[in-house]
Design a protein around this motif. Structure first.
Motif, PDB file in Angstrom:
ATOM      1  N   LEU A   1       5.590   3.614  -6.028  1.00 23.95           N
ATOM      2  CA  LEU A   1       5.069   4.616  -6.959  1.00 23.95           C
ATOM      3  C   LEU A   1       4.363   5.754  -6.233  1.00 23.95           C
ATOM      4  O   LEU A   1       4.450   6.914  -6.649  1.00 23.95           O
ATOM      5  CB  LEU A   1       4.079   3.963  -7.928  1.00 23.95           C
ATOM      6  CG  LEU A   1       4.642   3.287  -9.177  1.00 23.95           C
ATOM      7  CD1 LEU A   1       3.515   2.604  -9.939  1.00 23.95           C
ATOM      8  CD2 LEU A   1       5.348   4.299 -10.066  1.00 23.95           C
ATOM      9  N   THR A   2       3.697   5.418  -5.151  1.00 27.36           N
ATOM     10  CA  THR A   2       2.914   6.414  -4.413  1.00 27.36           C
ATOM     11  C   THR A   2       3.756   7.581  -3.929  1.00 27.36           C
ATOM     12  O   THR A   2       3.304   8.728  -3.921  1.00 27.36           O
ATOM     13  CB  THR A   2       2.213   5.743  -3.217  1.00 27.36           C
ATOM     14  OG1 THR A   2       1.342   4.718  -3.696  1.00 27.36           O
ATOM     15  CG2 THR A   2       1.403   6.755  -2.423  1.00 27.36           C
TER      16      THR A   2
ATOM     17  N   PRO B   1       4.833  11.769  -9.111  1.00 31.91           N
ATOM     18  CA  PRO B   1       3.564  12.497  -9.076  1.00 31.91           C
ATOM     19  C   PRO B   1       2.490  11.677  -9.783  1.00 31.91           C
ATOM     20  O   PRO B   1       2.793  10.846 -10.652  1.00 31.91           O
ATOM     21  CB  PRO B   1       3.870  13.788  -9.857  1.00 31.91           C
ATOM     22  CG  PRO B   1       5.361  13.893  -9.871  1.00 31.91           C
ATOM     23  CD  PRO B   1       5.883  12.500  -9.844  1.00 31.91           C
ATOM     24  N   PHE B   2       1.241  11.903  -9.423  1.00 32.11           N
ATOM     25  CA  PHE B   2       0.161  11.097 -10.004  1.00 32.11           C
ATOM     26  C   PHE B   2       0.142  11.180 -11.523  1.00 32.11           C
ATOM     27  O   PHE B   2      -0.104  10.182 -12.205  1.00 32.11           O
ATOM     28  CB  PHE B   2      -1.189  11.549  -9.442  1.00 32.11           C
ATOM     29  CG  PHE B   2      -2.350  10.849 -10.109  1.00 32.11           C
ATOM     30  CD1 PHE B   2      -2.650   9.529  -9.789  1.00 32.11           C
ATOM     31  CD2 PHE B   2      -3.102  11.500 -11.080  1.00 32.11           C
ATOM     32  CE1 PHE B   2      -3.698   8.877 -10.428  1.00 32.11           C
ATOM     33  CE2 PHE B   2      -4.152  10.851 -11.709  1.00 32.11           C
ATOM     34  CZ  PHE B   2      -4.449   9.543 -11.379  1.00 32.11           C
ATOM     35  N   GLU B   3       0.414  12.375 -12.073  1.00 33.52           N
ATOM     36  CA  GLU B   3       0.351  12.546 -13.518  1.00 33.52           C
ATOM     37  C   GLU B   3       1.321  11.619 -14.244  1.00 33.52           C
ATOM     38  O   GLU B   3       1.069  11.219 -15.384  1.00 33.52           O
ATOM     39  CB  GLU B   3       0.653  14.004 -13.895  1.00 33.52           C
ATOM     40  CG  GLU B   3      -0.367  15.024 -13.391  1.00 33.52           C
ATOM     41  CD  GLU B   3      -0.218  15.305 -11.901  1.00 33.52           C
ATOM     42  OE1 GLU B   3       0.831  14.921 -11.323  1.00 33.52           O
ATOM     43  OE2 GLU B   3      -1.150  15.887 -11.310  1.00 33.52           O
ATOM     44  N   GLN B   4       2.429  11.274 -13.607  1.00 36.59           N
ATOM     45  CA  GLN B   4       3.431  10.412 -14.227  1.00 36.59           C
ATOM     46  C   GLN B   4       3.215   8.934 -13.929  1.00 36.59           C
ATOM     47  O   GLN B   4       3.931   8.087 -14.473  1.00 36.59           O
ATOM     48  CB  GLN B   4       4.827  10.833 -13.758  1.00 36.59           C
ATOM     49  CG  GLN B   4       5.220  12.244 -14.135  1.00 36.59           C
ATOM     50  CD  GLN B   4       6.588  12.607 -13.587  1.00 36.59           C
ATOM     51  OE1 GLN B   4       7.364  11.750 -13.181  1.00 36.59           O
ATOM     52  NE2 GLN B   4       6.887  13.901 -13.558  1.00 36.59           N
TER      53      GLN B   4
ATOM     54  N   GLU C   1      -3.927  13.688  -1.679  1.00 40.02           N
ATOM     55  CA  GLU C   1      -3.302  14.624  -0.754  1.00 40.02           C
ATOM     56  C   GLU C   1      -2.295  13.907   0.136  1.00 40.02           C
ATOM     57  O   GLU C   1      -2.239  12.677   0.188  1.00 40.02           O
ATOM     58  CB  GLU C   1      -4.373  15.360   0.073  1.00 40.02           C
ATOM     59  CG  GLU C   1      -5.411  14.474   0.723  1.00 40.02           C
ATOM     60  CD  GLU C   1      -4.999  14.051   2.123  1.00 40.02           C
ATOM     61  OE1 GLU C   1      -5.577  13.096   2.635  1.00 40.02           O
ATOM     62  OE2 GLU C   1      -4.088  14.678   2.697  1.00 40.02           O
ATOM     63  N   ALA C   2      -1.482  14.678   0.827  1.00 40.12           N
ATOM     64  CA  ALA C   2      -0.284  14.147   1.481  1.00 40.12           C
ATOM     65  C   ALA C   2      -0.576  13.034   2.478  1.00 40.12           C
ATOM     66  O   ALA C   2       0.110  12.011   2.491  1.00 40.12           O
ATOM     67  CB  ALA C   2       0.459  15.293   2.171  1.00 40.12           C
ATOM     68  N   THR C   3      -1.603  13.204   3.319  1.00 42.03           N
ATOM     69  CA  THR C   3      -1.867  12.204   4.343  1.00 42.03           C
ATOM     70  C   THR C   3      -2.357  10.904   3.733  1.00 42.03           C
ATOM     71  O   THR C   3      -1.951   9.821   4.149  1.00 42.03           O
ATOM     72  CB  THR C   3      -2.904  12.734   5.349  1.00 42.03           C
ATOM     73  OG1 THR C   3      -2.459  13.985   5.886  1.00 42.03           O
ATOM     74  CG2 THR C   3      -3.104  11.750   6.486  1.00 42.03           C
TER      75      THR C   3
ATOM     76  N   ARG D   1      -3.288  12.258  12.826  1.00 39.04           N
ATOM     77  CA  ARG D   1      -2.680  13.503  12.358  1.00 39.04           C
ATOM     78  C   ARG D   1      -3.551  14.149  11.282  1.00 39.04           C
ATOM     79  O   ARG D   1      -3.716  15.364  11.251  1.00 39.04           O
ATOM     80  CB  ARG D   1      -1.286  13.220  11.813  1.00 39.04           C
ATOM     81  CG  ARG D   1      -0.520  14.464  11.403  1.00 39.04           C
ATOM     82  CD  ARG D   1       0.821  14.077  10.801  1.00 39.04           C
ATOM     83  NE  ARG D   1       1.648  13.333  11.755  1.00 39.04           N
ATOM     84  CZ  ARG D   1       2.784  12.753  11.438  1.00 39.04           C
ATOM     85  NH1 ARG D   1       3.225  12.791  10.187  1.00 39.04           N
ATOM     86  NH2 ARG D   1       3.483  12.118  12.360  1.00 39.04           N
ATOM     87  N   HIS D   2      -4.121  13.320  10.420  1.00 33.26           N
ATOM     88  CA  HIS D   2      -4.998  13.822   9.367  1.00 33.26           C
ATOM     89  C   HIS D   2      -6.245  14.471   9.973  1.00 33.26           C
ATOM     90  O   HIS D   2      -6.660  15.562   9.565  1.00 33.26           O
ATOM     91  CB  HIS D   2      -5.393  12.679   8.447  1.00 33.26           C
ATOM     92  CG  HIS D   2      -6.404  13.044   7.410  1.00 33.26           C
ATOM     93  ND1 HIS D   2      -6.146  13.925   6.383  1.00 33.26           N
ATOM     94  CD2 HIS D   2      -7.702  12.646   7.239  1.00 33.26           C
ATOM     95  CE1 HIS D   2      -7.215  14.060   5.633  1.00 33.26           C
ATOM     96  NE2 HIS D   2      -8.170  13.300   6.124  1.00 33.26           N
ATOM     97  N   ARG D   3      -6.828  13.811  10.959  1.00 35.83           N
ATOM     98  CA  ARG D   3      -8.027  14.370  11.598  1.00 35.83           C
ATOM     99  C   ARG D   3      -7.709  15.660  12.334  1.00 35.83           C
ATOM    100  O   ARG D   3      -8.487  16.613  12.319  1.00 35.83           O
ATOM    101  CB  ARG D   3      -8.616  13.338  12.563  1.00 35.83           C
ATOM    102  CG  ARG D   3      -9.251  12.140  11.870  1.00 35.83           C
ATOM    103  CD  ARG D   3      -9.871  11.205  12.888  1.00 35.83           C
ATOM    104  NE  ARG D   3     -10.533  10.077  12.234  1.00 35.83           N
ATOM    105  CZ  ARG D   3     -11.124   9.088  12.884  1.00 35.83           C
ATOM    106  NH1 ARG D   3     -11.138   9.091  14.218  1.00 35.83           N
ATOM    107  NH2 ARG D   3     -11.685   8.101  12.216  1.00 35.83           N
TER     108      ARG D   3
END
Length: 225
Positions: free
Chosen positions: A76-77, A81-84, A150-152, A212-214
């Motif tokens: 699901l992740t 999209p979160f809304e769905q 967010e993406a990361t 990568r996020h940092r």
């Protein structure tokens, strides 16, 4: 039912290995990942039926429920999209909380039993699954409260859920079914290597995603000339 379980498990191991080693987001990763998901859902569903009706074993019930939950929410992740996905995430969060409480209660029963076991199984795996389910439910609650991801963080959430599910499948096959392998392999200790490889690969991708996020955060925070 057992044949379905075994075949689905073997397919999941092969597809999961492909998804783990392939570059994340590549066609190979996506194809392998979807086959892994379908096979894991079939494997955990058949395991639940067998552990509930055919060969009662409460540890296997918990393992099937937690692994099914991780695979479903991991999918699901990245697929919706979160809304769905608010409603299914909420439902799966409640499922994880209930499973965690159930696993904890059974683990306590095992500790207090005459031989320290329940259905012939030790309590430690029950506490592990209880903790994993609770950790997943907390992540679900945080996602529901923030109403966005967010993406990361999305990738990290997907990685650890699918990675732990792959770890469970690998450990169940190579260690849980060790009797199927020749005695020389069982005595050599080589059967633990695939389990450690999966664990190490998952940790590698998790660390790489975090770094990568940092790095991205540091670049955004750096002053512009």
């Amino acid at each position: 039912m057992r044949s379905i379980h075994v075949i689905a498990g073997l397919i999941a191991l092969l597809a999961g290995a492909l998804a783990l080693i392939a570059a994340k987001g590549s066609p190979a990763h996506r194809r392998g990942g979807m086959v892994f998901v379908i096979a894991m859902l079939a494997m955990t569903s058949s395991a639940f039926v067998m552990a509930t009706l055919l060969h009662p074993n409460r540890l296997n019930v918990v393992a099937a429920l937690v692994t099914f939950y991780l695979v479903a929410t991991g999918l699901l992740t990245v697929r919706r999209p979160f809304e769905q996905s608010r409603r299914p995430v909420t439902a799966f969060m409640l499922m994880a909380l209930a499973t965690s409480a159930y696993a904890l209660s059974i683990g306590i029963l095992a500790i207090n039993s005459s031989d320290g076991r329940i259905d012939g199984m030790p309590p430690q795996p029950l506490f592990l699954f209880a903790g994993v389910a609770l950790l997943g439910a907390i992540g679900d609650l945080r996602l529901l409260r923030s109403a966005s991801i967010e993406a990361t963080r999305r990738l990290g959430r997907h990685l650890w859920r699918m990675g732990f599910a792959m770890f469970v499948a690998t450990a169940s096959f190579f260690l849980g079914q060790a009797r199927l392998f020749p005695a020389v392999l069982r005595k050599s200790g080589l059967l633990v290597i695939p389990v450690l490889l999966v664990l190490g690969t998952v940790i590698y991708w998790m660390v790489r995603t975090r770094l990568r996020h940092r790095r991205a955060g540091a670049e955004l925070a750096a002053p512009k000339d």
